[in-house]
Write an enzyme that holds these catalytic residues in place. Structure first.
Site, PDB file in Angstrom:
ATOM      1  N   ASP A 132     -25.324  74.364  -9.627  1.00 60.32           N
ATOM      2  CA  ASP A 132     -25.411  73.292  -8.637  1.00 60.32           C
ATOM      3  C   ASP A 132     -24.092  72.581  -8.406  1.00 60.32           C
ATOM      4  OD1 ASP A 132     -28.015  73.200  -7.767  1.00 60.32           O
ATOM      5  OD2 ASP A 132     -28.698  72.080  -9.515  1.00 60.32           O
TER       6      ASP A 132
HETATM    7  C1  GLC Z   1     -26.234  67.458 -11.447  1.00 63.42           C
HETATM    8  C2  GLC Z   1     -26.324  68.197 -12.749  1.00 63.42           C
HETATM    9  C3  GLC Z   1     -26.841  69.587 -12.625  1.00 63.42           C
HETATM   10  C4  GLC Z   1     -28.056  69.557 -11.788  1.00 63.42           C
HETATM   11  C5  GLC Z   1     -27.751  68.870 -10.456  1.00 63.42           C
HETATM   12  C6  GLC Z   1     -28.935  68.884  -9.516  1.00 63.42           C
HETATM   13  O1  GLC Z   1     -25.173  67.935 -10.705  1.00 63.42           O
HETATM   14  O2  GLC Z   1     -25.086  68.285 -13.364  1.00 63.42           O
HETATM   15  O3  GLC Z   1     -27.100  70.122 -13.863  1.00 63.42           O
HETATM   16  O4  GLC Z   1     -28.503  70.847 -11.588  1.00 63.42           O
HETATM   17  O5  GLC Z   1     -27.362  67.578 -10.688  1.00 63.42           O
HETATM   18  O6  GLC Z   1     -29.651  67.736  -9.513  1.00 63.42           O
HETATM   19  C1  GLC Z   2     -29.812  72.180 -13.756  1.00 64.92           C
HETATM   20  C2  GLC Z   2     -30.706  72.474 -12.587  1.00 64.92           C
HETATM   21  C3  GLC Z   2     -30.684  73.935 -12.227  1.00 64.92           C
HETATM   22  C4  GLC Z   2     -29.293  74.424 -12.115  1.00 64.92           C
HETATM   23  C5  GLC Z   2     -28.480  74.103 -13.339  1.00 64.92           C
HETATM   24  C6  GLC Z   2     -27.037  74.493 -13.229  1.00 64.92           C
HETATM   25  O1  GLC Z   2     -30.380  72.666 -14.908  1.00 64.92           O
HETATM   26  O2  GLC Z   2     -32.020  72.093 -12.837  1.00 64.92           O
HETATM   27  O3  GLC Z   2     -31.365  74.141 -11.022  1.00 64.92           O
HETATM   28  O4  GLC Z   2     -29.337  75.792 -11.883  1.00 64.92           O
HETATM   29  O5  GLC Z   2     -28.545  72.726 -13.588  1.00 64.92           O
HETATM   30  O6  GLC Z   2     -26.347  73.702 -12.336  1.00 64.92           O
END
Ligand code: GLC
Ligand code: GLC
Length: 810
Positions: free
Chosen positions: A483
């Site tokens: 993300d």
């Molecule tokens: C933040 C977190 C990540 C998550 C994203 C989506 O960027 O670091 O882990 O997946 O939010 O909400």
């Molecule tokens: C968080 C989010 C997931 C994402 C991950 C890496 O765990 O829930 O959707 O893939 O972060 O960013």
């Protein structure tokens, strides 16, 4: 340092000191009604949706930590204490918290009085039971004053914190004997209320917070408790609470039970009222009656325990390693149920208002759960697919209450669609039920757009094909699985979100992670097409998969490892040419699992690079070197300090991808060592450093570049649960359901002598004994099914019976 111990016989983790390095929590409830409960009874309850139907108010990130929950105050003479230590924090003579499967039992003792409280949500019921047992262990008569306490949330947990100018006026309650009702907003558009009941006459009560606690008191010192006197307050607006007051007398040695029930009720619109302004309490009374005796409560508790025994009976390992056994047989499966239920919505790190059910998250969570209750997995797949768009794209999240896509978050995460092929194929492999492919499923929740589920998978597949970049690799969109790798976002405004802000136009950023993912699940799609006689579809799809393999070989290989991406400008990301972030884990995992360039030795090379550059004492970090400055063309990943989260943290979710890839090239020792590094049961001894619960996975452990490597955050709701379960059971132990049967193909450290597994599949039970006389990592030389040698390591006898399988490795 440890703060408790595993009790494997009872399937519990037993916490022996209340001041754990972080609140160590548990989840109650498995279907509609859920509670979070910490080892000091903090937490909250909600019905289906932690945002829209929050029952108890909880203050995140408060001082002191973990404030709010279902609290009991005992006033015994001048001593005031709580069985769970908090909120009063009077030092206890004895404290113990047993977190079990969907229940928690907290015991405190002080000055000859023992109070044990068992918390659980009975199966198929919308309530939390709190069974309290008071035991006078002294030789004197005890006359104590007991106060219960919880604070109502005004339903919408976000509004509850935001809209005080309104909220402080809306609160309404009703009081009837020992039942305290919370009915805020019931007069208008709500048809639901909550109640808190105790099965004994009360000598007083409170429903108004200020009257009970006092305006400037802490929850550790409510004025009513200090005074030993309830106020019998009736809340009008402000902050409604529920507190029972009971005077209890116990003879020496005597035990008394009390049953508290926190319940939730919905009434049909035409049956909302008993009389003007008086809510219809009939359903509440029925619910109360269901649990109005110790016998009934004990029976409900036994039923819950039996439910878990049956659920866990589908996969039972005996490996001789108690840590591995307890993870595989108990805790990892349990965590998979919790992530299946709650996705990323409500934990002690997810506040339950920001995120609903994630499209990619829930599809992945399903692979750790599908063997437990395949019917629920099927239903979930359909719910998720119903939020998909016709072009195969998807809302990134949807609300569990409405099952509608979340507009605020939107879509355009280009890995999302492919995970639907993962979940569906795993469901079919588990059940053999191809009929799911024919089920009519709407697009964008519009029934008029419904098509067979197969068409959703096809749309997923072609969403990638229709969104390729200049190198023939998948366009990344807002982001792929990571993300925080926001290659098209270019955000300079601290007030906007990296994930949901509109991308700069004209960007052609491409992802090698999606490329690998596409090859893996593209092949799966081809297989599915063939299996249901869609030969033409299969042929066409295969062509695109083959092209992707070529594109990865041509444009995705950096010499020693796979590139991570091409950025907006078409420059390499995750290359030796980069100054920082030269190598990333995700593309090694997915191109590795896709076995791209295996013949040329690329996989082994890539995995060696992972070992050399990403592996550390506490797990495999996400990238290396960590980013030391904010790079606008990379986005959020470079916003984190080095070693945390997606910037070179050990993001546990992706470690199992490497484990699986290692097993595919036969390196059992590597896979196993990676597994142990992040597996919580092996970290119990360093709980003081690790901080989060030793019985569940955390999303992230601080990496080698962090200021405190090894420190974990974000426990419970993480894809790590499902993927590690998947990696260890399907690939390390190698017990793997396939379309035609159960494959047995372990990849273990050579010094393992063998192991036994009981695995249920499609109504048939297999007792599998694996022996490793030649000390190999991989390879099966002999399979004996019910005493007869067979010529393959795929078992396909599904007759509903029991079968013995002997597997000799060599
Ligand atoms: C933040 C977190 C990540 C998550 C994203 C989506 O960027 O670091 O882990 O997946 O939010 O909400
Ligand atoms: C968080 C989010 C997931 C994402 C991950 C890496 O765990 O829930 O959707 O893939 O972060 O960013």
């Amino acid at each position: 340092m440890k703060f408790g111990f595993f009790d494997d016989i009872n399937k519990e983790y037993v916490i022996t000191t209340p001041a754990t390095p972080w609140p160590w929590i548990n989840y109650l409830g498995n279907e509609d009604f859920f509670s979070l409960i910490s080892n000091t009874a903090g937490g909250y309850a909600f019905y289906k949706d932690a945002k829209y139907r929050r029952l108890i108010r909880y203050r995140y990130n408060n001082v002191p930590m973990d404030n709010g929950g279902r609290y009991f105050y005992i006033k015994d003479g001048e001593t005031i204490w709580s069985p769970g230590w908090k909120p009063v924090k009077t030092e206890l003579d004895h404290y113990e918290c047993r977190h079990g499967l969907s229940y928690t039992k907290i015991t405190g003792a002080k000055e000859g009085l023992k109070a044990e409280v068992l918390f659980f949500v009975p199966l198929k019921s919308w309530c939390e039971i709190q069974k309290m047992t008071l035991h006078n262990t002294s030789s004197d008569i005890k006359k104590i004053k007991l106060f219960s306490f919880l604070e109502w949330c005004l339903w919408n947990a976000e509004d509850d914190q935001n809209n005080l100018q309104r909220n402080l006026n809306t609160g309404e309650v009703e009081i009837e004997g020992s039942t305290l009702y919370h009915k805020t907003e019931y007069r208008e558009r709500r048809n639901h209320y909550a109640f808190y009941h105790v099965n004994a006459p009360v000598q007083g009560f409170d429903t108004d917070r200020e009257s009970f606690v006092g305006l400037y008191n802490e929850l550790s010192e409510p004025q009513a408790v200090l005074d030993g006197k309830p106020r019998n307050s009736h809340a009008h607006g402000w902050s409604p609470i529920a507190s029972h007051y009971l005077e209890v007398e116990l003879k020496p040695g005597e035990k008394k039970d009390l049953i508290f029930i926190l319940g939730y009720v919905e009434n049909p619109d035409d049956k909302k009222w008993e009389s003007p302004k008086v809510i219809n309490k009939k359903p509440a009374r029925t619910l109360i009656q269901k649990y109005d005796s110790i016998q009934k409560v004990d029976r409900a508790f036994e039923a819950l325990k039996d439910y878990w025994v049956a659920l866990l009976d589908g996969f039972v390992l005996e490996s001789g390693d108690e840590k591995l056994d307890r993870m595989v047989n108990i805790w990892n499966q349990y965590q998979c149920m919790v992530t299946f239920n709650l996705s990323r919505s409500a934990s002690y790190f997810e506040v339950g208002i920001g995120r609903g059910m994630g499209f990619r998250d829930s599809n992945q969570d399903l692979i750790g759960f599908v063997h437990q209750i395949p019917e629920r997995a099927r239903e979930r797949i359909i719910d998720i697919a119903s939020t998909q768009f016709e072009d195969g794209g998807a809302y990134h999240q949807y609300q569990p209450l409405t099952k509608r896509g979340n507009d605020a978050i939107g879509g355009n995460f280009n890995d999302d669609p492919l995970w639907l092929i993962l979940s569906t194929s795993e469901y079919i492999k588990e059940t053999g039920d191809y009929s799911i492919l024919d089920e009519m499923v709407p697009f964008d929740n519009d029934e008029s757009l419904a098509k067979p589920h197969f068409e959703h998978l096809k749309a997923s597949f072609y969403h990638v094909v229709n969104n390729l970049g200049p190198h023939g690799l998948p366009l990344i969109g807002r982001a792929d699985w990571n993300d925080c790798l926001n290659l098209n976002c270019f955000s300079t405004d601290p007030n906007e979100s990296f994930q949901t802000t509109g991308n700069k136009t004209g960007g052609k950023a491409e992802s090698l992670m999606i490329a690998g993912l596409f090859v893996v699940y593209g092949r799966e799609f081809v297989t599915l097409c063939r299996r249901i006689g869609k030969e033409q579809d299969a042929k066409e799809a295969q062509k695109y998969v083959d092209e992707m393999v070529e594109a990865v070989k041509h444009y995705g290989w950096d010499g020693e490892w796979f590139l991570r991406a091409y950025d907006y400008y078409g420059r390499k990301v995750g290359s030796k040419e980069n100054e920082e972030g030269k190598i990333f884990i995700e593309s090694q995992g997915w191109c590795g699992m896709a076995q791209i360039g295996k013949e040329e030795g690329l996989i082994e090379k890539a995995l060696d690079s992972v070992k050399e550059r990403l592996d550390c004492k506490y797990g495999i970090v996400l990238n290396n070197p960590a980013f030391t400055k904010y790079l606008i063309e990379y986005g959020e990943i470079s916003s984190y300090p080095e070693g945390y989260k997606e910037n070179a943290g050990i993001f546990c979710h992706n470690n199992p991808w490497i484990m699986i890839a290692e097993t595919m090239i036969g390196r059992g020792e590597y896979a196993w060592n990676y597994y142990k590094k992040i597996c919580p049961a092996y970290l119990e001894d360093i709980s003081d450093l690790h901080r989060t619960e030793p019985y569940v996975y955390a999303q992230m452990i601080a990496g080698k570049d962090a200021s405190k490597p090894g420190e974990a955050k974000n426990s419970w709701l993480t894809g790590t649960a499902a993927w590690n379960y998947y990696a260890v059971t399907r690939y390390i132990l190698g017990i793997r359901p396939e379309y035609d049967g159960l494959r047995i193909d372990p990849c273990i450290p050579p010094d393992w002598k063998g192991f036994n597994v009981k695995r249920k599949l499609r109504g048939t039970t297999f007792y599998i004994k694996v022996e490793n006389p030649k000390s190999v990592s991989k390879g099966v030389v002999k399979v004996v099914l019910d005493g007869k040698v067979i010529d393959q390591n795929l078992i396909n006898t599904f007759d509903g019976g029991r079968h013995e399988v002997l597997v000799i490795m060599g």
